[in-house]
Design an enzyme around this catalytic site. Structure first.
Site, PDB file in Angstrom:
ATOM      1  CE  LYS A   1      36.540  80.831  41.798  1.00  0.00           C
ATOM      2  NZ  LYS A   1      35.365  81.290  41.461  1.00  0.00           N
TER       3      LYS A   1
HETATM    4  C1  LIG Z   1      39.344  76.751  38.607  1.00  0.00           C
HETATM    5  C2  LIG Z   1      38.390  77.667  37.927  1.00  0.00           C
HETATM    6  N1  LIG Z   1      38.437  78.216  36.880  1.00  0.00           N
HETATM    7  C3  LIG Z   1      37.291  78.975  36.362  1.00  0.00           C
HETATM    8  C4  LIG Z   1      36.310  79.335  37.067  1.00  0.00           C
HETATM    9  C5  LIG Z   1      35.384  80.462  36.759  1.00  0.00           C
HETATM   10  O1  LIG Z   1      35.453  81.696  37.142  1.00  0.00           O
HETATM   11  P1  LIG Z   1      34.378  82.557  37.201  1.00  0.00           P
HETATM   12  O2  LIG Z   1      33.268  82.113  38.174  1.00  0.00           O
HETATM   13  O3  LIG Z   1      34.957  83.866  37.812  1.00  0.00           O
HETATM   14  O4  LIG Z   1      33.787  82.760  35.908  1.00  0.00           O
HETATM   15  C6  LIG Z   1      36.283  78.951  38.526  1.00  0.00           C
HETATM   16  C7  LIG Z   1      35.346  79.312  39.453  1.00  0.00           C
HETATM   17  O5  LIG Z   1      34.909  80.374  39.534  1.00  0.00           O
HETATM   18  C8  LIG Z   1      37.200  78.263  38.862  1.00  0.00           C
HETATM   19  O6  LIG Z   1      37.253  77.544  40.218  1.00  0.00           O
HETATM   20  N1  LIG Z   2      33.514  78.284  40.338  1.00  0.00           N
HETATM   21  C1  LIG Z   2      33.092  79.136  41.546  1.00  0.00           C
HETATM   22  C2  LIG Z   2      31.860  79.278  41.773  1.00  0.00           C
HETATM   23  C3  LIG Z   2      31.632  80.277  42.652  1.00  0.00           C
HETATM   24  O1  LIG Z   2      32.246  81.415  41.905  1.00  0.00           O
HETATM   25  P1  LIG Z   2      32.412  82.807  42.620  1.00  0.00           P
HETATM   26  O2  LIG Z   2      33.656  83.575  41.790  1.00  0.00           O
HETATM   27  O3  LIG Z   2      31.099  83.710  42.201  1.00  0.00           O
HETATM   28  O4  LIG Z   2      32.625  82.791  44.020  1.00  0.00           O
HETATM   29  C4  LIG Z   2      33.847  78.279  42.753  1.00  0.00           C
HETATM   30  O5  LIG Z   2      34.778  77.570  42.511  1.00  0.00           O
HETATM   31  O6  LIG Z   2      33.068  77.891  43.608  1.00  0.00           O
END
Ligand SMILES: Cc1ncc(COP(=O)(O)O)c(C=O)c1O
Ligand SMILES: N[C@@H](CCOP(=O)(O)O)C(=O)O
Length: 465
Positions: A112
């Site tokens: 993120k």
């Molecule tokens: C460590 C981790 N892996 C995978 C994901 C999944 O990613 P996305 O929500 O973009 O599918 C998340 C949360 O978004 C995460 O924090």
């Molecule tokens: N897995 C995510 C959930 C929120 O996802 P986002 O990519 O839409 O912000 C988290 O870690 O909070």
């Protein structure tokens, strides 16, 4: 470049307005009106370039006409100077045709950071130009919250409120959200699960007077700029393995579908991607949808990969829009079906289009544990549980000729208990976080009730008019 809503009933916006809006006023998500494309020659010219240079080339067409190129370059440089690896997102080879793309070298050890460090700067830039303030809200199942708080802490033009599900994030994730000393940061433990947090954010966006009163802005991947910044690493990784002269595939641990949708965007922009593989944990709604064509909610079970414990995968709406030939009415019908009955069916043509680009698989808790243990025993590499879900799924795909790049979305030290149970290793936090568990916590606990959450925000934000 302007942006259109997947539900077709909100005004088109330019980049800066789409950035500040987060969710469209009709409840839809913004996508670019047209996909900028790169030729094979353009992509070949990215070889040997730095992450920052490729980031500029990939993102500039999305921001053109609104963010001056020199300002964009400066923000990219600053954002990725916070990463602890010179390559920003290095590739590690773990098998004959298998690679791991490490996306966890940012300040909070999760992928993120890649988008959040940039969008905090972009928002500041736009707000300063307009002499405005904003209230940022975000829902998190663990990682988005910490990354957003780190990126926005101490910024004068924004107050940030992060909702996390009480008791359902790892202790490291919780502390990353609750120990900030910055006065513009507000962590809220919501009495519910992640989907309740995400629904609350959407409900606040759909409450027009509140939205305007506090100048609401969102940092979840409903915000187009989050996706935009994540497209970059699909290009850097593919180019370093020979793209465009060699196709690559990606396996992505998936929850809210933002990360893998960024891969789809890269493909639409001309990057030769063989397959995009959706990897889910036991909360496998997306894997089931790919198999049956029906998106059907069944409740969430807590797992060792809590950031993927999701049923409402927000960005799947963007894919439905694209795969359904951008028919906003079909998207509106699907989303209202989801709200009313917890399910919708994907039309035949759209499903066929989705299956052409995507594959999917799931990993059980037992399989996640086994893959962490096997990988550590065979190569010494320690996986976090989210990445382990994806490695398990990638390993079971029919062996493609194209290299398989699995996205490593978090550092194992964020989930020490699960990692230790699986392979006996206690992964250490890096030095800048080594005292994290001793820092003092500050957060509020609120029921999952919209009026209470809104009142809390109103009492603390400096953006209320
Ligand atoms: C460590 C981790 N892996 C995978 C994901 C999944 O990613 P996305 O929500 O973009 O599918 C998340 C949360 O978004 C995460 O924090
Ligand atoms: N897995 C995510 C959930 C929120 O996802 P986002 O990519 O839409 O912000 C988290 O870690 O909070």
């Amino acid at each position: 470049m302007d942006y259109i809503s997947t539900r077709g009933e909100a005004p088109n916006l330019g980049f800066s307005d789409a950035l500040l809006a987060g969710l469209a006023r009709d409840g839809g998500l913004y996508v670019p009106r047209e996909w900028p494309t790169f030729t094979r020659k353009d992509i070949r010219a990215m070889r040997g370039q730095s992450y920052q240079e490729i980031a500029f080339r990939v993102m500039e067409p999305f921001t053109a006409g609104e963010i001056e190129p020199e300002a964009l370059r400066a923000m990219i440089d600053e954002a990725y100077a916070t990463f602890r690896h010179p390559a920003v997102a290095p590739l590690v080879q773990t098998g004959a045709n298998a690679f791991i793309l490490e996306l966890f070298h940012g300040p909070t050890l999760a992928f993120k950071d890649v988008a959040m460090q940039l969008i905090a700067r972009l928002m500041d830039h736009v707000l300063a130009k307009r002499d405005q303030r904003a209230t940022i809200v975000g829902a998190t199942s663990g990682d988005t919250g910490g990354a957003a708080i780190d990126a926005f802490a101490g910024r004068d033009r924004t107050d940030i409120f992060i909702l996390f599900p009480e008791g359902r994030v790892s202790p490291v994730q919780q502390r990353q959200m609750t120990t900030s000393k910055a006065s513009n940061v507000h962590a809220v433990a919501l009495q519910g699960n992640f989907d309740d947090c995400q629904d609350m954010i959407k409900a606040m966006f759909n409450h027009g007077s509140f939205r305007d009163q506090v100048r609401l802005s969102g940092v979840n991947s409903i915000n187009w700029a989050r996706i935009m910044a994540q497209i970059v690493y699909y290009f850097t990784a593919a180019v370093s393995l020979g793209s465009p002269d060699r196709k690559v595939s990606f396996t992505v641990p998936t929850g809210n579908f933002g990360d893998i949708f960024a891969g789809y965007c890269a493909k639409r922009m001309g990057l030769p991607i063989a397959k995009l593989v959706i990897a889910t944990n036991e909360n496998d709604i997306l894997a089931r949808t790919m198999r049956t064509g029906r998106y059907e909610m069944r409740g969430v079970n807590p797992t060792t990969s809590p950031s993927m414990d999701i049923q409402i995968s927000s960005n799947f709406e963007r894919l439905l829009f694209e795969a359904g030939a951008r028919d906003a009415e079909t998207v509106r019908r699907a989303m209202s079906g989801l709200k009313q009955s917890g399910a919708f069916d994907i039309g035949e043509a759209a499903l066929k289009a989705i299956r052409k680009d995507f594959r999917a698989g799931r990993a059980s808790e037992r399989q996640v544990k086994a893959v962490i243990s096997d990988m550590q025993a065979q190569t010494g590499y320690v996986l976090d549980p989210h990445t382990a879900v994806a490695v398990h799924v990638a390993d079971r795909m029919t062996k493609p000729a194209a290299p398989m790049i699995t996205l490593a979305t978090a550092h194992p030290a964020k989930f020490p208990d699960a990692v230790k149970q699986a392979c006996g290793i206690d992964p250490a936090l890096p030095s800048w976080l080594s005292d994290l568990m001793k820092r003092e916590e500050r957060f509020s606990v609120l029921p999952s009730e919209q009026d209470k959450v809104e009142a809390h925000i109103l009492s603390l934000t400096r953006a209320a008019q």
